[in-house]
Scaffold this motif. Structure first.
Motif, PDB file in Angstrom:
ATOM      1  N   TYR A 195       4.109   6.442  11.823  1.00  0.00           N
ATOM      2  CA  TYR A 195       3.366   5.905  10.685  1.00  0.00           C
ATOM      3  C   TYR A 195       2.039   5.272  11.105  1.00  0.00           C
ATOM      4  O   TYR A 195       1.317   4.717  10.267  1.00  0.00           O
ATOM      5  CB  TYR A 195       4.217   4.893   9.922  1.00  0.00           C
TER       6      TYR A 195
ATOM      7  N   ILE B  93       1.997   9.006   5.818  1.00  0.00           N
ATOM      8  CA  ILE B  93       1.523   8.005   4.866  1.00  0.00           C
ATOM      9  C   ILE B  93       2.687   7.071   4.492  1.00  0.00           C
ATOM     10  O   ILE B  93       3.844   7.425   4.632  1.00  0.00           O
ATOM     11  CB  ILE B  93       0.926   8.688   3.601  1.00  0.00           C
ATOM     12  N   ASN B  94       2.342   5.862   4.030  1.00  0.00           N
ATOM     13  CA  ASN B  94       3.279   4.796   3.661  1.00  0.00           C
ATOM     14  C   ASN B  94       3.901   4.163   4.908  1.00  0.00           C
ATOM     15  O   ASN B  94       3.271   4.167   5.969  1.00  0.00           O
ATOM     16  CB  ASN B  94       4.337   5.289   2.665  1.00  0.00           C
TER      17      ASN B  94
ATOM     18  N   ARG C  14      -0.934   1.740   3.639  1.00  0.00           N
ATOM     19  CA  ARG C  14      -2.170   2.214   3.022  1.00  0.00           C
ATOM     20  C   ARG C  14      -2.970   3.101   3.955  1.00  0.00           C
ATOM     21  O   ARG C  14      -3.064   2.853   5.161  1.00  0.00           O
ATOM     22  CB  ARG C  14      -3.020   1.018   2.590  1.00  0.00           C
ATOM     23  N   TRP C  15      -3.607   4.124   3.390  1.00  0.00           N
ATOM     24  CA  TRP C  15      -4.412   5.044   4.194  1.00  0.00           C
ATOM     25  C   TRP C  15      -5.589   4.332   4.851  1.00  0.00           C
ATOM     26  O   TRP C  15      -5.975   4.673   5.986  1.00  0.00           O
ATOM     27  CB  TRP C  15      -4.898   6.218   3.349  1.00  0.00           C
TER      28      TRP C  15
ATOM     29  N   LYS D  65      -4.496   2.774   8.053  1.00  0.00           N
ATOM     30  CA  LYS D  65      -4.159   3.749   9.102  1.00  0.00           C
ATOM     31  C   LYS D  65      -5.402   4.259   9.824  1.00  0.00           C
ATOM     32  O   LYS D  65      -5.411   4.390  11.064  1.00  0.00           O
ATOM     33  CB  LYS D  65      -3.348   4.898   8.505  1.00  0.00           C
TER      34      LYS D  65
ATOM     35  N   ILE E 220      -3.909  12.136   8.510  1.00  0.00           N
ATOM     36  CA  ILE E 220      -2.796  11.606   7.712  1.00  0.00           C
ATOM     37  C   ILE E 220      -2.124  12.763   6.987  1.00  0.00           C
ATOM     38  O   ILE E 220      -2.800  13.618   6.397  1.00  0.00           O
ATOM     39  CB  ILE E 220      -3.282  10.562   6.689  1.00  0.00           C
TER      40      ILE E 220
ATOM     41  N   HIS F  89      -0.280  14.072   3.927  1.00  0.00           N
ATOM     42  CA  HIS F  89      -0.086  13.695   2.530  1.00  0.00           C
ATOM     43  C   HIS F  89       1.288  14.130   2.038  1.00  0.00           C
ATOM     44  O   HIS F  89       1.765  15.234   2.343  1.00  0.00           O
ATOM     45  CB  HIS F  89      -1.149  14.338   1.636  1.00  0.00           C
TER      46      HIS F  89
ATOM     47  N   ALA G 110       2.476   8.808  -0.922  1.00  0.00           N
ATOM     48  CA  ALA G 110       1.080   8.412  -1.152  1.00  0.00           C
ATOM     49  C   ALA G 110       0.906   7.733  -2.499  1.00  0.00           C
ATOM     50  O   ALA G 110       0.002   6.935  -2.695  1.00  0.00           O
ATOM     51  CB  ALA G 110       0.168   9.628  -1.066  1.00  0.00           C
TER      52      ALA G 110
ATOM     53  N   VAL H 226      -6.591  13.073  -3.567  1.00  0.00           N
ATOM     54  CA  VAL H 226      -7.208  13.052  -2.238  1.00  0.00           C
ATOM     55  C   VAL H 226      -8.408  14.000  -2.217  1.00  0.00           C
ATOM     56  O   VAL H 226      -9.492  13.659  -1.720  1.00  0.00           O
ATOM     57  CB  VAL H 226      -6.192  13.453  -1.149  1.00  0.00           C
TER      58      VAL H 226
ATOM     59  N   TRP I  55      -7.108  14.347   6.110  1.00  0.00           N
ATOM     60  CA  TRP I  55      -5.784  14.491   5.507  1.00  0.00           C
ATOM     61  C   TRP I  55      -5.374  15.948   5.582  1.00  0.00           C
ATOM     62  O   TRP I  55      -6.224  16.850   5.501  1.00  0.00           O
ATOM     63  CB  TRP I  55      -5.823  14.115   4.028  1.00  0.00           C
TER      64      TRP I  55
END
Length: 530
Positions: free
Chosen positions: A141, A167-168, A190-191, A194, A208, A210, A215, A222, A248
């Motif tokens: 993560y 994500i998350n 949160r993106w 990250k 990341i 998705h 998300a 996105v 992403w």
């Protein structure tokens, strides 16, 4: 006995008279909040004439001038000396839609299609950006959270490498209340965090993965956010880092990448949510070349003040973001993203509430700043800029009330306090809602991370108490299940899409008006609190 009962009677009378007197003070103010006014203001802000209210465009000029003129006509003073504007310096980096992104294991190559399978860009300002055969490492993560005893980067040197992450956070993935905040998305989910952590760790590139549920929005959101350009504050952390690429990929693309690496995507995703997870070297590399187009741009927060009386050097702030996404030709047919609900409604609410304060029979004690911020959709940049460059001292700011998207589905029994329990302002909302025969409820969808996705969080990070009060879901006529379903339906069909239009024939304004009165009364209480 007579004296005791008589005393109780007199106390009751005094309480009634006090309540009556308070109601009389508010009556003119509350009556000024009307369906006709809010409709006219939303219609203007969400019109095609404002071209989607994108920062640093002609649409911004029309938006901020309209807001300044409205505040002036209402009777509010400029919030920045003699100006209603606070200039925000930005860097605008355009997406290179022709960029080639290659992932290779030495024998086979994966080249995801821009926008369809992957999307992203560079946060750097050089003319030409290159990432050449950068080793990809799956870092779970991508979280370094000492307070939770979690570090996906432990013992790992990612300098020159590309970090790949989910994500998350693990709490969401496992529904384990002992991990992070359980199903409630934490800051670490949160993106924005990250990418920032990847930069702090010295990575060259970040990817990341998705997934719609994790998300909290579909791939289309996105796409729209990254397709044309991204804005950054002129003084931002990425310029001081080695991070060359923020990107992403879709879940489907990630599965292809893992297949190319000979790693089981499902198994490794599960293991990433367990304590003791170790980063996985994927034995594949990433390469990308970007022809960079950079502009230095200006945008503006709009600030207007209604002065207080006895404590005029102390401030309550109402915030709402005025910006949206402008025009996106990638959408066929209607390409204007008018952002009617998100957030022409909230911006119009600032004007309604400001006007209500001017109608008070007795001026409130503290000054009230109405702050329409820019670049929320770009990562809360306008509010972050204000928090770092306040027009009035933050130590003299008693609180922030944030408004982001009003209720269009009719009256509800509740209103939502996103982040309920995190602010000492909650009880003001609870008190006012009880007066209206309603109740305060926590975020019904905490897994979506709403607490970290609106402008109040910039003030929280700066040490200011903030209340993020928003529309409820327990519909008076149809119930809570219906309210949840309709809210989710609206998000899927309209969030960050051209279909977020002003549609008065479909909207129910009764609940919106009562919510506006509650926003006003909450601020009134805070502005007069001892």
């Amino acid at each position: 006995m007579f004296i005791k009962n008589h005393s109780i009677y007199l106390l009751s009378v005094l309480l009634v008279l006090s309540c009556t007197s308070e109601s009389e003070k508010l009556e003119s103010a509350l009556q000024s909040i009307s369906v006709q006014d809010i409709q006219a203001r939303i219609e203007t802000l969400a019109s095609d004439d404002f071209a989607g209210r994108a920062p640093s465009t002609p649409g911004e000029v029309k938006t901020i001038n309209y807001l300044a003129q409205q505040f002036k006509e209402i009777g509010l003073k400029p919030g920045n000396g003699e100006s209603y504007f606070q200039e925000v310096s930005l860097i605008k980096i355009y997406a290179d839609k022709s960029m080639v992104f290659n992932i290779s294991n030495g024998k086979k190559k994966l080249s995801p299609e821009f926008a369809k399978e992957f999307i992203g860009g560079t946060p750097q300002i050089g003319d030409y950006i290159m990432v050449d055969n950068s080793e990809i490492v799956f870092v779970g993560y991508g979280i370094n959270a000492p307070e939770y005893g979690w570090n996906d980067y432990e013992g790992l040197d990612v300098k020159g490498k590309t970090v790949l992450m989910l994500i998350n956070d693990p709490g969401y993935a496992t529904s384990d209340s002992t991990l992070f905040e359980g199903r409630t998305m934490s800051l670490y989910g949160r993106w924005t965090y990250k990418f920032e952590e990847a930069a702090r760790q010295g990575a060259t590139a970040a990817i990341i993965i998705h997934e719609t549920g994790a998300a909290a929005y579909p791939w289309g959101v996105v796409q729209n956010s990254w397709y044309d350009s991204k804005l950054y504050l002129e003084d931002n952390m990425f310029l001081k880092s080695d991070l060359q690429l923020q990107s992403w990929v879709t879940t489907e693309c990630a599965q292809k990448l893992f297949d190319l690496a000979g790693v089981n995507y499902n198994e490794i995703s599960v293991s990433a949510s367990k304590r003791g997870f170790k980063p996985v070297k994927m034995n594949v590399t990433a390469s990308v070349s970007i022809k960079n187009k950079v502009e230095y741009a200006k945008s503006n927060n709009v600030a207007a003040v209604w002065p207080g009386k006895d404590k005029s050097d102390e401030y309550l702030i109402y915030t709402a973001h005025w910006d949206h996404f402008g025009v996106n030709p990638a959408f066929e047919g209607d390409s204007v993203l008018n952002g009617a609900v998100d957030n022409a409604t909230g911006t119009a609410a600032l004007l309604e509430i400001a006007e209500a304060f001017t109608k008070l029979a007795k001026q409130q004690d503290r000054s009230v700043l109405f702050l329409a911020v820019t670049c929320e959709e770009q990562g809360l940049l306008g509010s972050e800029f204000y928090a770092k460059n306040p027009l009035f001292p933050l130590e003299k700011t008693v609180g922030v009330v944030n408004i982001d998207a009003l209720n269009i589905l009719g009256k509800t029994k509740d209103m939502t306090i996103t982040g309920m329990g995190k602010s000492n302002l909650d009880h003001y909302a609870v008190s006012v809602l009880e007066k209206y025969g309603r109740y305060a409820a926590p975020d019904p969808m905490p897994e979506k991370g709403g607490y970290f996705r609106s402008d109040h969080i910039s003030f929280v990070n700066a040490g200011v108490q903030a209340l993020y009060l928003s529309r409820g879901v327990d519909n008076v006529e149809h119930g809570k299940k219906w309210g949840m379903e309709q809210t989710e339906k609206w998000i899927v069909e309209n969030y960050h899409k051209p279909s977020d239009n002003y549609e008065p024939e479909k909207w129910d304004f009764e609940g919106m008006i009562e919510d506006l009165k509650i926003y006003f009364e909450v601020g009134y209480l805070i502005s007069n609190a001892k």
